[in-house]
Design a protein around this motif. Structure first.
Motif, PDB file in Angstrom:
ATOM      1  N   ILE A   2      34.975  92.626  53.284  1.00  0.00           N
ATOM      2  CA  ILE A   2      35.456  92.367  54.489  1.00  0.00           C
ATOM      3  C   ILE A   2      36.489  93.286  54.959  1.00  0.00           C
ATOM      4  CG2 ILE A   2      36.598  90.428  55.926  1.00  0.00           C
ATOM      5  CD1 ILE A   2      35.142  88.706  53.843  1.00  0.00           C
ATOM      6  N   ASN A   3      36.455  93.993  56.253  1.00  0.00           N
ATOM      7  CA  ASN A   3      37.301  95.059  56.620  1.00  0.00           C
ATOM      8  C   ASN A   3      38.411  94.291  57.499  1.00  0.00           C
ATOM      9  OD1 ASN A   3      37.018  98.060  58.808  1.00  0.00           O
ATOM     10  ND2 ASN A   3      38.522  97.636  57.322  1.00  0.00           N
ATOM     11  N   ILE A   4      39.547  94.064  56.857  1.00  0.00           N
ATOM     12  CA  ILE A   4      40.768  93.547  57.693  1.00  0.00           C
ATOM     13  C   ILE A   4      41.716  94.727  57.637  1.00  0.00           C
ATOM     14  CG2 ILE A   4      42.591  91.632  57.923  1.00  0.00           C
ATOM     15  CD1 ILE A   4      40.840  90.162  56.002  1.00  0.00           C
ATOM     16  N   GLN A   5      41.961  95.618  58.667  1.00  0.00           N
ATOM     17  CA  GLN A   5      42.848  96.804  58.834  1.00  0.00           C
ATOM     18  C   GLN A   5      44.095  96.321  58.851  1.00  0.00           C
ATOM     19  OE1 GLN A   5      40.901  99.509  62.027  1.00  0.00           O
ATOM     20  NE2 GLN A   5      40.110  97.472  62.435  1.00  0.00           N
ATOM     21  N   ALA A   6      45.028  97.160  58.136  1.00  0.00           N
ATOM     22  CA  ALA A   6      46.577  96.990  57.865  1.00  0.00           C
ATOM     23  C   ALA A   6      46.890  98.489  58.018  1.00  0.00           C
ATOM     24  CB  ALA A   6      46.780  96.569  56.552  1.00  0.00           C
ATOM     25  N   VAL A   7      46.557  99.263  58.986  1.00  0.00           N
ATOM     26  CA  VAL A   7      46.764 100.499  58.978  1.00  0.00           C
ATOM     27  C   VAL A   7      48.171 100.944  59.889  1.00  0.00           C
ATOM     28  CG1 VAL A   7      44.514 101.396  58.210  1.00  0.00           C
ATOM     29  CG2 VAL A   7      45.232 100.973  60.720  1.00  0.00           C
ATOM     30  N   SER A   8      48.615  99.809  60.725  1.00  0.00           N
ATOM     31  CA  SER A   8      49.763  99.908  61.434  1.00  0.00           C
ATOM     32  C   SER A   8      50.726  98.812  61.148  1.00  0.00           C
ATOM     33  CB  SER A   8      49.596 100.056  62.798  1.00  0.00           C
ATOM     34  OG  SER A   8      49.168  99.012  63.265  1.00  0.00           O
ATOM     35  N   GLU A   9      51.891  98.665  61.583  1.00  0.00           N
ATOM     36  CA  GLU A   9      52.788  97.656  61.334  1.00  0.00           C
ATOM     37  C   GLU A   9      52.622  96.453  62.088  1.00  0.00           C
ATOM     38  OE1 GLU A   9      56.811  98.748  63.976  1.00  0.00           O
ATOM     39  OE2 GLU A   9      57.010  98.581  61.745  1.00  0.00           O
ATOM     40  N   ASN A  10      51.980  96.758  63.393  1.00  0.00           N
ATOM     41  CA  ASN A  10      51.704  95.946  64.418  1.00  0.00           C
ATOM     42  C   ASN A  10      50.165  95.123  64.022  1.00  0.00           C
ATOM     43  OD1 ASN A  10      53.615  96.316  65.893  1.00  0.00           O
ATOM     44  ND2 ASN A  10      53.049  98.176  66.905  1.00  0.00           N
ATOM     45  N   ALA A  11      49.351  95.714  63.179  1.00  0.00           N
ATOM     46  CA  ALA A  11      48.057  95.168  62.881  1.00  0.00           C
ATOM     47  C   ALA A  11      48.380  93.763  62.123  1.00  0.00           C
ATOM     48  CB  ALA A  11      47.332  95.902  61.752  1.00  0.00           C
ATOM     49  N   LYS A  12      47.686  92.569  62.802  1.00  0.00           N
ATOM     50  CA  LYS A  12      47.877  91.288  62.311  1.00  0.00           C
ATOM     51  C   LYS A  12      47.105  90.988  61.154  1.00  0.00           C
ATOM     52  CE  LYS A  12      49.199  89.471  66.777  1.00  0.00           C
ATOM     53  NZ  LYS A  12      50.502  89.398  66.471  1.00  0.00           N
ATOM     54  N   PHE A  13      47.240  91.772  60.110  1.00  0.00           N
ATOM     55  CA  PHE A  13      46.662  91.717  58.763  1.00  0.00           C
ATOM     56  C   PHE A  13      46.933  90.422  58.308  1.00  0.00           C
ATOM     57  CE2 PHE A  13      46.949  92.060  54.139  1.00  0.00           C
ATOM     58  CZ  PHE A  13      45.643  92.336  53.876  1.00  0.00           C
ATOM     59  N   GLU A  14      48.098  89.987  58.069  1.00  0.00           N
ATOM     60  CA  GLU A  14      48.554  88.649  57.236  1.00  0.00           C
ATOM     61  C   GLU A  14      47.779  87.459  58.012  1.00  0.00           C
ATOM     62  OE1 GLU A  14      52.096  91.336  56.849  1.00  0.00           O
ATOM     63  OE2 GLU A  14      50.782  91.115  58.352  1.00  0.00           O
ATOM     64  N   THR A  15      47.801  87.678  59.422  1.00  0.00           N
ATOM     65  CA  THR A  15      47.158  86.331  59.956  1.00  0.00           C
ATOM     66  C   THR A  15      45.749  86.307  59.745  1.00  0.00           C
ATOM     67  OG1 THR A  15      48.924  86.404  62.043  1.00  0.00           O
ATOM     68  CG2 THR A  15      46.625  85.403  62.454  1.00  0.00           C
ATOM     69  N   TRP A  16      44.922  87.410  59.795  1.00  0.00           N
ATOM     70  CA  TRP A  16      43.596  87.320  59.607  1.00  0.00           C
ATOM     71  C   TRP A  16      43.168  87.225  58.239  1.00  0.00           C
ATOM     72  CZ3 TRP A  16      40.798  85.578  63.376  1.00  0.00           C
ATOM     73  CH2 TRP A  16      41.339  85.769  64.588  1.00  0.00           C
ATOM     74  N   LEU A  17      43.963  87.731  57.222  1.00  0.00           N
ATOM     75  CA  LEU A  17      43.917  87.631  55.820  1.00  0.00           C
ATOM     76  C   LEU A  17      43.794  86.127  55.613  1.00  0.00           C
ATOM     77  CD1 LEU A  17      43.577  88.778  52.970  1.00  0.00           C
ATOM     78  CD2 LEU A  17      46.035  88.578  52.675  1.00  0.00           C
ATOM     79  N   GLY A  18      44.675  85.216  56.173  1.00  0.00           N
ATOM     80  CA  GLY A  18      45.089  84.123  56.077  1.00  0.00           C
ATOM     81  C   GLY A  18      43.978  82.917  56.718  1.00  0.00           C
ATOM     82  N   ALA A  19      43.381  83.571  57.632  1.00  0.00           N
ATOM     83  CA  ALA A  19      42.496  82.931  58.557  1.00  0.00           C
ATOM     84  C   ALA A  19      40.858  82.805  58.126  1.00  0.00           C
ATOM     85  CB  ALA A  19      42.429  83.493  59.876  1.00  0.00           C
TER      86      ALA A  19
END
Length: 442
Positions: free
Chosen positions: A284-301
């Motif tokens: 599952i591609n949850i991008q975290a390539v920038s500090e503004n990418a909402k990685f945490e929110t979508w990881l936890g969703a």
């Protein structure tokens, strides 16, 4: 008093330090306390207090770690029922930080145990409102029905918020500066401003919640159209009530493997283009390539609390950075390992023939993974089926696979995750990501 606002952009979270006469208080700290320690050192101040306005749902706080490492006293509402060493801080209570006086106001509404901190020194007043009062909005009342020491139904909390807004701030001066715990982009409210602070006068004039209205109208407005609740929110409330483990020991237990492979549930944080060129089957591609990418929110969703997973990173240099991001929401304990990929047995994602899609949209099953409120506001394709991203792993089985599937969101970030979920869930189906080409259809 000297006030420092710290911002963690991916979660639109604000935390604070107050320094006065060699002492410092920290309010609503994030998981990693290093920046607060650095600020204390730079200002030759001793950290004497750490205050939680409520047990946060969208991030894990470092209040217990700060207490253990500095001896600072933790303060929060008695209603919180905290399991860690603390002093209660409610209506009528106050404490001194240097020459600054901090007073507590019980301001329930977002949660039953919310407090606002009123800080005064000389003629200056600052309000640290947590998730009670935002700039332009107030905190949502629907996060504490299933989590925390005190549970309350959303209607009950909406009523509490009305009482808070109409009574608790009345005796405070217009020039009091309002410092909230979240800004625009947070899921703790629905219409938060981009501004990082305001004055009470401006909020009294411009914030919808302060306008003259009946309790029924207020409750109807605050309960309508709130964003989805990520599955990790209740999990983080419980962690924060108990007090989280210190960061370094927690993340240092996660093993790292270079040039490896994995099976099971896999999250790949690499950018969309790199992911599509080659990834492990089922990733599952949850991008975290920038500090503004909402990685945490979508990881936890997308990933459930306590659901074990492997994290694929782009290089060994990203290991510590990504461990910190996973730990921001308390998911480090369910992280089995972090790996970089070996270039063997990788799956390539086919690229959509955009020209054919534009000419023959009926030949495709179009899946809109935006939130329900976004779809109600505007549809880009009349024939699209709505499957919000946070529900997609569960709802994927209902999607017809007789035609190629095209996944879209509003800008491309979420559709990278959504299309990879459907690749995983719908074995054998042809799945395309419309990605940033969605802009051609707006």
């Amino acid at each position: 008093m000297k006030i420092k606002q710290f911002e963690y952009k991916p979660l639109a979270h604000y935390s604070y330090a107050i320094v006065s006469n060699g002492e410092m208080a920290i309010i609503d700290p994030e998981r990693d306390p290093k920046e607060y320690y650095a600020f204390a050192k730079a200002n030759d101040a001793k950290i004497t207090a750490v205050i939680e306005t409520h047990p946060h749902a969208d991030f894990v706080s470092s209040h217990l770690q700060i207490h253990k490492e500095t001896g600072a006293t933790i303060y929060n509402s008695e209603k919180l029922g905290a399991d860690y060493p603390h002093e209660t801080f409610d209506d009528g209570d106050s404490l001194n930080v240097g020459n600054c006086i901090l007073k507590a106001l019980n301001t329930p509404g977002h949660s039953p145990d919310s407090i606002t901190i009123v800080a005064t020194e000389g003629n200056d007043t600052a309000l640290f409102t947590g998730d009670t009062l935002f700039i332009g909005d107030v905190g949502r009342p629907d996060l504490r029905e299933k989590a925390g020491n005190m549970q309350a139904k959303r209607e009950e909390l909406a009523g509490m918020m009305y009482d808070t807004v109409t009574t608790k701030f009345n005796d405070l001066p217009d020039d009091a500066v309002v410092y909230p715990a979240h800004g625009a982009g947070s899921l703790c409210g629905k219409n938060l401003s981009d501004a990082a602070s305001s004055t009470l006068a401006d909020e009294r004039r411009d914030n919808w919640a302060f306008q003259k209205q009946s309790k029924e109208d207020f409750m109807s407005t605050i309960l309508d159209g709130q964003p989805f609740i990520p599955s990790y929110f209740g999990f983080d409330v419980d962690i924060n009530k108990a007090g989280a483990e210190s960061l370094e020991p927690a993340i240092n237990r996660v093993p790292f493997k270079k040039e490896a492979t994995a099976t099971g549930l896999i999250v790949d944080m690499r950018d969309e283009a790199t992911f599509k060129k080659g990834h492990l089957s089922g990733s599952i591609n949850i991008q975290a390539v920038s500090e503004n990418a909402k990685f945490e929110t979508w990881l936890g969703a997308i990933i459930e609390p306590e659901e074990a997973f492997t994290l694929v990173i782009d290089s060994e240099n990203s290991k510590e950075y990504m461990l910190n991001r996973v730990a921001k929401i308390g998911y480090e304990k369910q992280l089995k390992e972090i790996i970089t990929l070996i270039n063997e047995n990788l799956i390539k994602t086919e690229e959509l023939d955009l020209k054919d899609f534009k000419a023959n949209p009926d030949n495709y099953t179009i899946i809109d993974i935006r939130n329900t409120g976004e779809v109600e506001e505007e549809k880009f394709f009349e024939s699209a089926n709505s499957h919000p991203l946070n529900e997609l792993r569960d709802s994927a089985s209902s999607i017809e696979t007789d035609k190629p599937i095209v996944v879209h969101c509003a800008g491309g970030y979420r559709s990278a995750a959504g299309s990879s979920i459907l690749e995983r869930q719908l074995q054998g189906a042809t799945v395309y990501d419309l990605s940033e080409a969605i802009n051609d259809f707006k």
